[in-house]
Design an enzyme around this catalytic site. Structure first.
Site, PDB file in Angstrom:
ATOM      1  N   CYS A 382      43.413  35.718  35.868  1.00  0.00           N
ATOM      2  CA  CYS A 382      44.123  35.486  37.133  1.00  0.00           C
ATOM      3  C   CYS A 382      44.309  33.986  37.365  1.00  0.00           C
ATOM      4  CB  CYS A 382      43.397  36.206  38.273  1.00  0.00           C
ATOM      5  SG  CYS A 382      44.543  36.690  39.579  1.00  0.00           S
ATOM      6  N   HIS A 515      42.801  41.631  36.600  1.00  0.00           N
ATOM      7  CA  HIS A 515      41.344  41.521  36.512  1.00  0.00           C
ATOM      8  C   HIS A 515      40.785  42.617  35.602  1.00  0.00           C
ATOM      9  CE1 HIS A 515      40.633  38.369  39.511  1.00  0.00           C
ATOM     10  NE2 HIS A 515      41.722  38.860  40.090  1.00  0.00           N
ATOM     11  N   GLU A 517      38.065  42.804  34.146  1.00  0.00           N
ATOM     12  CA  GLU A 517      36.623  43.030  34.325  1.00  0.00           C
ATOM     13  C   GLU A 517      36.358  44.221  35.253  1.00  0.00           C
ATOM     14  OE1 GLU A 517      38.383  40.576  35.589  1.00  0.00           O
ATOM     15  OE2 GLU A 517      37.592  39.774  37.474  1.00  0.00           O
TER      16      GLU A 517
HETATM   17  N1  GLN Z   1      44.701  32.263  43.811  1.00  0.00           N
HETATM   18  C1  GLN Z   1      45.498  32.899  42.812  1.00  0.00           C
HETATM   19  C2  GLN Z   1      46.561  33.801  43.407  1.00  0.00           C
HETATM   20  O1  GLN Z   1      46.492  34.178  44.543  1.00  0.00           O
HETATM   21  C3  GLN Z   1      44.656  33.668  41.847  1.00  0.00           C
HETATM   22  C4  GLN Z   1      43.969  34.840  42.469  1.00  0.00           C
HETATM   23  C5  GLN Z   1      42.863  35.374  41.633  1.00  0.00           C
HETATM   24  O2  GLN Z   1      42.376  34.699  40.732  1.00  0.00           O
HETATM   25  N2  GLN Z   1      42.395  36.558  41.948  1.00  0.00           N
HETATM   26  O3  GLN Z   1      47.499  34.172  42.721  1.00  0.00           O
END
Ligand code: GLN
Length: 543
Positions: A382, A515, A517
């Site tokens: 992310c 994500h 994970e």
């Molecule tokens: N802050 C980033 C976004 O909003 C990444 C979010 C995250 O890592 N879950 O896109």
């Protein structure tokens, strides 16, 4: 009809009710029963989505897009049952719904009160959508005696009457502290805690007593006598060497037997715990060892990266490898190259996890560059993927490359997404809208490039993964990124949102917008974590 098990906690918080619920679910499942586990959170936030990870640990995201308590992650990992929006409720959400109904006039002139309106809402939530399961385990957050958990305990009391005593069991977790000066375990806190919950009308059937030293039979009998349970229902719960040993440990202490006895079920099949033994065998007898550096912002609190931590362990299980995790504060890498190299050189893999905000971002970008240039396996998740793209863009000459999350920039390699295709059609967001519940959340599909490393890791070119983000890689920079060797190897089905980037000329360099994970389980390690740890193992043989 489903039977209900209520899990409460007393004396202090952090006694591991989440792991208890997950383990009990796993033990019942090992006997062939179908289970569902639910979490009741007494706080006033509608969900944990807007809370700082320091307050609440990780926000766990379900396939259906709920931002929920991290205990749901334990439930999924231990039982393999995907959690849903309907498995986590908070006081905030209950009040929000009740007040909305009241404003609509749905209560037809009635005075709206905690009893029965709030307790009814809690009961409805507990009973909804469970027709297909044998057992519903309901974990009540907080500690019995807290003002805010009172309506939940009251709802539990009522449910025991509504459903009948044979259909509900109450498991209460307490602490039996070891007092060093006296050289004794103390049962008094447990007695007080059981008195407290009994005074609210809920008599526990089974007590799970957390302790540092084994509880002698005499003390168990004393607890049983004062707490009105059979001595066999006083289960000792010593600290475990791994969370994956907890189901085995609780089983050998008789937890599932006692729960079934309390339900008066005497024909339950014996549990098949072979897969848990297999996991412990893999953990206890690794054939390799790697050290992974996680370069993040909330490294002072491992709960902030709970699922990530577990997914790395699962990657180790897949490779029969012990995984040591070094949590590294990204901000420290902003002081110059020397401290960065000293910290990163001994590592066999570098992972930049998800996160929010600008703080530490330059340290993360520097870590990406180190991994890229030194050929160290790199996994960006992310925000970590976004940092890998900013690094790539800067390396191809776009010096001012940045993310609009960090403020206005002439080169928005990462930009706000205000619309995307969801299952329910086009999703739109205002740039200045609410922060709660408005990200791109939950499972979305992606299509992978045929010859990509990710397609061979997944063994498929169609995947579905869970998302939680507001910003996205800007496809206008595709050529610039390719010039630096970074390609888009996974896209949203409409081709508009990059989902995965990778470097084909690097031993293992993958960034993902989702994500992974959250979907990794000990019995089914996520392919990307298995691949990353496999690459780290190769690296460990080189250095
Ligand atoms: N802050 C980033 C976004 O909003 C990444 C979010 C995250 O890592 N879950 O896109």
């Amino acid at each position: 009809m489903a039977r209900f098990i209520f899990v409460t906690g007393g004396v202090v918080s952090s006694l591991g009710k989440g792991l208890l619920s997950a383990s009990l679910g796993a033990l019942l499942q090992a006997r062939g029963y179908k289970v569902r586990i639910r979490k009741f959170d007494p706080y006033l936030n509608v969900d944990p989505g807007t809370m700082s990870p320091y307050q609440h640990g990780e926000v766990y995201v379900t396939d259906d897009g709920a931002e929920s308590d991290l205990d749901l992650g334990h439930y999924e990992r231990f039982t393999g049952v995907s959690a849903r929006q309907s498995d986590n409720i908070t006081t905030g959400r209950i009040y929000r719904d009740i007040i909305a109904r009241e404003r609509r006039g749905d209560y037809l002139g009635a005075t709206v009160q905690v009893i029965p309106h709030v307790t009814n809402a809690i009961k409805e939530f507990a009973r909804a959508d469970v027709d297909d399961v044998d057992f519903v385990i309901c974990e009540i957050g907080g500690t019995v005696g807290d003002i805010e958990s009172l309506p939940f305990v009251e709802a539990l009391r009522q449910l025991r009457n509504d459903l009948g005593r044979d259909n509900t069991v109450s498991v209460h977790t307490t602490l039996v502290p070891w007092i060093k000066a006296a050289g004794e375990l103390k049962t008094k806190p447990t007695q007080h805690s059981v008195r407290e919950i009994s005074s609210l009308g809920v008599q526990p059937d089974v007590l799970l007593c957390r302790c540092e030293k084994p509880i002698p039979q005499g003390d168990r009998e004393k607890i049983a006598l004062f707490c009105n349970v059979p001595a066999s229902a006083v289960i000792q719960a010593l600290d475990a060497r791994s969370i994956y040993d907890v189901p085995l440990q609780y089983h050998s202490e008789g937890l599932d037997d006692e729960v079934l006895r309390a339900f008066r079920i005497d024909d339950a099949p014996a549990p098949d715990l072979s897969r848990w033994h297999d996991i412990m065998d893999r953990l206890d007898h690794p054939e390799g060892e790697v050290t992974i550096g996680v370069v993040g912002k909330y490294v002072g609190l491992p709960d902030a990266y709970k699922s990530l931590n577990e997914a790395l362990v699962h990657g180790g299980l897949a490779n029969r490898t012990k995984v040591n995790i070094r949590w590294l504060d990204a901000e420290l890498f902003e002081r110059g190259d020397e401290s960065l190299a000293a910290e990163l050189e001994p590592l066999h893999g570098i992972l930049v996890p998800g996160g929010f905000g600008e703080r530490g971002s330059e340290g993360k970008i520097a870590s990406v560059r180190f991994a890229k240039e030194r050929g160290v396996p790199f996994f960006g998740i992310c925000l970590g993927m976004q940092m890998a793209c900013i690094e790539g863009a800067r390396a191809s000459g776009i010096e001012q490359a940045s993310s609009t999350e960090f403020g206005p920039t002439p080169e928005p390699v990462i930009g706000l997404i205000t619309e995307w295709m969801g299952k329910e059609g086009l999703q739109e967001r205002a740039a200045d809208g609410d922060l709660g519940g408005t990200m791109r959340l939950g499972a979305y599909e992606a299509e992978l490039g045929h010859n990509s490393r990710v397609a061979s890791a997944y063994g498929s070119t169609q995947i579905s993964e869970r998302h939680r983000h507001r910003y996205e890689v800007n496809t206008h920079y595709k050529d610039a990124l390719e010039k630096d060797g970074l390609i888009f190897s996974g896209m949203s089905p409409d081709g508009r949102l990059p989902e995965i980037v990778e470097r084909p000329d690097h031993p293992w360099f993958i960034g993902v917008q989702f994500h992974p994970e959250l979907k990794s389980r000990p019995f089914e390690p996520h392919p990307l974590f298995a691949g990353f740890i496999g690459a780290a193992l190769e690296q460990s043989r080189l250095v």
